[in-house]
Design a protein around this motif. Structure first.
Motif, PDB file in Angstrom:
ATOM      1  N   HIS A   1      36.335 -17.116  55.780  1.00 49.16           N
ATOM      2  CA  HIS A   1      37.513 -17.056  54.925  1.00 49.16           C
ATOM      3  C   HIS A   1      38.474 -15.962  55.384  1.00 49.16           C
TER       4      HIS A   1
ATOM      5  N   TYR B   1      40.319 -13.032  50.535  1.00 53.50           N
ATOM      6  CA  TYR B   1      39.438 -13.977  49.814  1.00 53.50           C
ATOM      7  C   TYR B   1      38.364 -13.149  49.097  1.00 53.50           C
TER       8      TYR B   1
ATOM      9  N   SER C   1      30.626 -19.786  44.369  1.00 53.81           N
ATOM     10  CA  SER C   1      31.508 -20.659  45.141  1.00 53.81           C
ATOM     11  C   SER C   1      31.977 -21.821  44.280  1.00 53.81           C
TER      12      SER C   1
ATOM     13  N   PRO D   1      39.860 -22.690  45.839  1.00 54.56           N
ATOM     14  CA  PRO D   1      40.293 -21.585  46.706  1.00 54.56           C
ATOM     15  C   PRO D   1      40.170 -21.910  48.202  1.00 54.56           C
ATOM     16  N   THR D   2      39.105 -22.614  48.579  1.00 55.26           N
ATOM     17  CA  THR D   2      38.944 -22.961  50.003  1.00 55.26           C
ATOM     18  C   THR D   2      39.974 -24.003  50.426  1.00 55.26           C
TER      19      THR D   2
ATOM     20  N   THR E   1      43.315 -21.870  50.710  1.00 50.70           N
ATOM     21  CA  THR E   1      43.436 -20.808  51.721  1.00 50.70           C
ATOM     22  C   THR E   1      43.199 -21.308  53.146  1.00 50.70           C
TER      23      THR E   1
ATOM     24  N   TRP F   1      36.296 -14.039  41.891  1.00 48.21           N
ATOM     25  CA  TRP F   1      36.192 -15.486  42.075  1.00 48.21           C
ATOM     26  C   TRP F   1      36.852 -16.241  40.924  1.00 48.21           C
TER      27      TRP F   1
ATOM     28  N   SER G   1      40.444 -16.248  41.238  1.00 45.96           N
ATOM     29  CA  SER G   1      40.986 -17.010  42.361  1.00 45.96           C
ATOM     30  C   SER G   1      40.928 -18.516  42.113  1.00 45.96           C
TER      31      SER G   1
ATOM     32  N   TYR H   1      44.362 -20.476  42.576  1.00 48.34           N
ATOM     33  CA  TYR H   1      44.569 -21.470  43.625  1.00 48.34           C
ATOM     34  C   TYR H   1      44.638 -22.893  43.072  1.00 48.34           C
TER      35      TYR H   1
END
Ligand code: BDP
Length: 327
Positions: free
Chosen positions: A36, A40, A149, A215-216, A219, A275, A278, A282
């Motif tokens: 990341h 992050y 996650s 988020p993944t 980003t 987390w 985020s 996101y």
């Protein structure tokens, strides 16, 4: 004085000075890897762990973060960590399955009822036991802690509003046969590849979609490679993990190991707070960028993946029962 002797003496004095300064400042640099980008939550939490360790050890340790996948894919990073070329790897538990098969219980689709259930499990006795099992395995890794996650859901170029819409779609999964089996059971075609390859695979049409947390998706920029829909299957709730090379761990004193363990637990909790923020941030950014959120009943996906749980869960029936019993 004979000039040859003088020269030798100068060399010796230089060497002694270098050795003195080396021992006075002896510092172990811990190279840490993450796929990341900077900022992050996982990257920030490991950097802060490093700062605490540096301060508490009087500078004997210094952590150097290599974010953005610059040290390779997670599979490569695991291998590098096993041999001691990388000291700390923050990876998805998903990629550890092929190295430490016991962790696959946590990688099964719908093994956790909710993110909250997963948190209770990793924070408690079962989470500790699994960390110990990884450290005791022949993998030459010492498991330091967990991270969040969220949930993984599908994102695609063509809308998935029901399970049958996945038919014929090539969906990228993480490198672990369990995930390819999961996607195939859900009706799509699972294709395994590393995280940093997904963007161009989407662009070139090698794949039609992938699955991950918001988020993944944001980003990594994958949402700009033709993705239009985010279908809330929540089929995988996989924790992240950070591990240290056993080569490095074995060189640390028990006191330093205890310090690292303490800061690792703190990193686990710090990442969680970052987390949650985020995910909200996101998700909003993805929606603002035009990604359509599709709510879906995931019961058909749960039912369809029963054979995957049966296959990978068979040797772990007691553990699965204990996971189910955690409230
Ligand atoms: C993200 C994980 C990262 C994985 C990536 C993936 O944080 O560790 O590499 O998914 O799908 O959610 O490969």
């Amino acid at each position: 004085m004979n000039p040859q002797f003088q020269q030798r003496r100068a060399l010796m004095v230089g060497a002694i000075a270098a050795a003195v300064s080396f021992f006075a400042h002896a510092q172990t640099v811990l190279k840490a890897a993450d796929v990341h980008p900077p900022g992050y939550p996982n990257v920030v939490a490991i950097e802060n762990l490093g700062k605490k360790l540096e301060a508490a050890s009087g500078g004997r340790y210094k952590l150097q973060m290599f974010p953005g996948g610059v040290l390779g894919s997670e599979k490569e990073v695991v291998e590098q960590t096993q041999v001691g070329a990388i000291q700390i790897a923050r990876i998805s538990l998903g990629v550890l399955g092929p190295v430490v098969p016991d962790v696959n219980v946590f990688n099964m689709p719908f093994v956790f009822r909710s993110e909250e259930h997963m948190r209770q499990v990793i924070d408690g006795a079962i989470g500790d036991e699994l960390l110990e099992r990884i450290s005791a395995s022949p993998a030459r890794l010492v498991a330091l802690g967990w991270m969040d996650s969220g949930s993984r859901s599908l994102y695609t170029k063509k809308a998935v509003r029901q399970m049958s819409d996945l038919k014929g779609q090539k969906i990228r999964m993480m490198g672990n046969p369990l995930f390819v089996d999961t996607m195939n059971a859900m009706g799509g075609n699972g294709v395994s590849m590393g995280h940093t390859e997904v963007y161009s695979a989407l662009q070139t049409g090698v794949i039609d979609g992938a699955e991950n947390n918001p988020p993944t998706l944001f980003t990594s920029n994958q949402y700009t490679a033709g993705i239009k829909y985010y279908t809330q299957t929540n089929h995988l709730i996989i924790p992240e993990i950070f591990v240290m090379s056993k080569v490095t761990w074995d060189k640390m004193t028990p006191a330093d190991q205890a310090l690292l363990k303490k800061f690792s637990r703190e990193a686990q909790l710090e990442q969680r707070a970052l987390w949650d923020k985020s995910v909200a941030e996101y998700s909003a950014k993805l929606k603002a960028a035009g990604i359509e959120w599709i709510a879906i009943d995931n019961k058909p996906f749960y039912d369809a993946t029963a054979p995957v749980r049966a296959k990978y869960g068979a040797p772990y029936t007691d553990l699965i029962k204990r996971i189910n019993d955690v409230n």
